[in-house]
Design a protein around this motif. Structure first.
Motif, PDB file in Angstrom:
ATOM      1  N   THR A 177     -27.540   0.404  38.104  1.00 49.19           N
ATOM      2  CA  THR A 177     -27.882   1.479  37.182  1.00 49.19           C
ATOM      3  C   THR A 177     -29.225   1.211  36.523  1.00 49.19           C
ATOM      4  N   GLU A 180     -31.849   2.071  38.884  1.00 46.79           N
ATOM      5  CA  GLU A 180     -31.959   3.526  39.010  1.00 46.79           C
ATOM      6  C   GLU A 180     -32.668   4.131  37.813  1.00 46.79           C
ATOM      7  N   GLU A 181     -32.329   3.599  36.615  1.00 47.04           N
ATOM      8  CA  GLU A 181     -32.990   4.097  35.413  1.00 47.04           C
ATOM      9  C   GLU A 181     -34.498   3.843  35.477  1.00 47.04           C
ATOM     10  N   ARG A 183     -36.254   3.513  38.112  1.00 46.05           N
ATOM     11  CA  ARG A 183     -36.845   4.391  39.126  1.00 46.05           C
ATOM     12  C   ARG A 183     -37.037   5.786  38.569  1.00 46.05           C
ATOM     13  N   ASN A 184     -36.044   6.234  37.837  1.00 43.88           N
ATOM     14  CA  ASN A 184     -36.143   7.560  37.233  1.00 43.88           C
ATOM     15  C   ASN A 184     -37.317   7.636  36.277  1.00 43.88           C
ATOM     16  N   ALA A 185     -37.558   6.508  35.595  1.00 45.27           N
ATOM     17  CA  ALA A 185     -38.660   6.502  34.633  1.00 45.27           C
ATOM     18  C   ALA A 185     -40.016   6.368  35.317  1.00 45.27           C
ATOM     19  N   ASP A 232     -42.754   4.390  29.101  1.00 47.02           N
ATOM     20  CA  ASP A 232     -41.678   5.143  29.753  1.00 47.02           C
ATOM     21  C   ASP A 232     -40.566   4.206  30.203  1.00 47.02           C
ATOM     22  N   ALA A 236     -36.777   3.967  28.889  1.00 46.86           N
ATOM     23  CA  ALA A 236     -35.640   4.174  29.790  1.00 46.86           C
ATOM     24  C   ALA A 236     -34.589   3.094  29.602  1.00 46.86           C
TER      25      ALA A 236
END
Lengths: 281, 111
Positions: A177, A180-181, A183-185, A232, A236
């Motif tokens: 997770t 993933e966080e 990556r999302n950021a 960022d 995140a």
């Protein structure tokens, strides 16, 4: 005696007249006048009177003749060297023909020049295209190298350190997770400890409560490096109710997020060759 | 005779090694001058073989030939018949050269 004497006088007179006749004849024979050229007799007396003057005249005329002949030879060679005939003596027709020929030739040359310059510009364009293609290919190589983990990367980003969970061990899904966080950021390159995270990276729990990433056991504390916009990425992780607080609350792990201007990720990964997938042409 | 041959050789040698720029003004007249001078030279050679060579006559005829031919062509150029008149001069000089050469030939081969 007297007779003898008279005889002798007669003989001498004969000899004198003979000599005179002979010299007269010789003079006649020596005359070179033919009537074609007027002979100048006026100076003959003068000439015979002054030998030095005669010699001077002859010498000067010889020199003059030499000079004239030299002039002739010089003019001849000069004319030969001067090449083709000059335009001034040409007739109008010849000049017109010459002009036509020249202008035709000039036209041909102009045409040829245009052709060649066209060729040149097309070649230049091709070279430009190739250069651009080369540039794009280089760019692609870099980008894909970074994405696939083939190249080491550096830049702004964050370094996240996760300590041992006091309540329970950090499990793989939480780690996943986190990734993933990140990556999302907008994290561009991520690594965990010394393992580069790529598209095919997987994390799983091993038997002793630790974690394995792509078959490499991870040691505590986990250090996650991510290159991207530092604030960022920090947000995140630290967002309220986000992965950071979950780690702290649920696992009792110590989490620190440090922004850095120069995060270095030296871990690389050899790209796997695709056996089945091929690009669509 | 020797002077003429020597001068001719000197002139040709100098002409080979020195290549001057002919002034544009006399450029169209140079060939005519050369032919006229050649005619004078051959006339002199004929006179020499006929034993009536006179250096004065040669010098005067040389210059007279050259100047006359040049002036004639100049006149023709001014009247607009330059090339025709040039041809005429060349033809006349050519005929003279031929007759002179044939006279010389007769003298040489008659012995």
């Amino acid at each position: 005696m007297a007779r003898q004497n008279r005889h002798g006088r007669n003989r001498s007179r004969n000899t004198v007249s003979e000599l005179r006749e002979r010299s007269e004849e010789e003079r006649r024979n020596d005359d070179t006048a033919t009537g074609s050229f007027p002979q100048v007799h006026g100076r003959t007396g003068k000439r015979t009177l002054k030998g030095t003057s005669d010699f001077r005249i002859r010498a000067s005329s010889t020199i003059l003749i030499t000079l004239m002949c030299a002039l002739l030879g010089f003019g001849y060679m000069t004319q030969i060297n001067s090449g083709p005939s000059t335009y001034e003596t040409m007739s109008e027709d010849e000049l017109v023909r010459l002009i036509n020929e020249t202008s035709t030739q000039a036209q041909n040359l102009e045409q040829r020049k245009n052709q060649l310059s066209q060729q040149l510009s097309s070649l230049k364009a091709a070279a430009d295209q190739r250069e651009q293609a080369q540039r794009i290919a280089n760019q692609n190589k870099e980008t894909s190298g970074i994405i696939s983990g083939r190249l080491p990367a550096q830049g702004k980003g964050v370094i996240i350190t996760i300590g041992k969970g006091k309540d329970k061990d950090v499990d793989a899904s939480t780690m996943f997770t986190l990734i993933e966080e990140l990556r999302n950021a907008g994290a561009e390159v991520i690594s965990i400890n010394d393992v580069r995270v790529v598209t095919s990276t997987s994390i799983w729990d091993d038997e002793d409560g630790g974690l394995q990433c792509d078959g490499i056991p991870l040691t505590l504390p986990y250090t996650v490096r991510a290159i991207g916009n530092p604030s960022d990425l920090q947000n995140a992780v630290n967002i309220a109710g986000g992965i950071g607080s979950r780690l702290k609350v649920m696992y009792g792990a110590k989490v620190s997020v440090k922004q850095s201007d120069n995060v270095q990720i030296d871990a690389t990964r050899e790209p796997s060759t695709n056996n089945y997938a091929k690009t669509v042409e | 005779m020797m002077a003429a041959v020597l001068g001719l050789i000197i002139g040709i040698v100098v002409g080979v090694f020195v290549q001057p720029d002919i002034p544009v003004a006399i450029q169209p007249y140079l060939p005519i001058m050369v032919v006229a001078a050649l005619d004078a030279l051959l006339g002199a050679a004929r006179a020499y073989f006929e034993r009536r060579f006179s250096d004065r006559v040669f010098i005067i005829s040389f210059f007279a030939n050259v100047i006359t031919a040049t002036l004639l062509v100049l006149l023709g150029n001014q009247l607009g018949v330059g090339s025709q008149l040039q041809t005429a001069v060349i033809v006349v000089l050519g005929i003279r050269i031929f007759s002179n050469v044939s006279a010389i030939r007769r003298f040489i081969f008659r012995g």
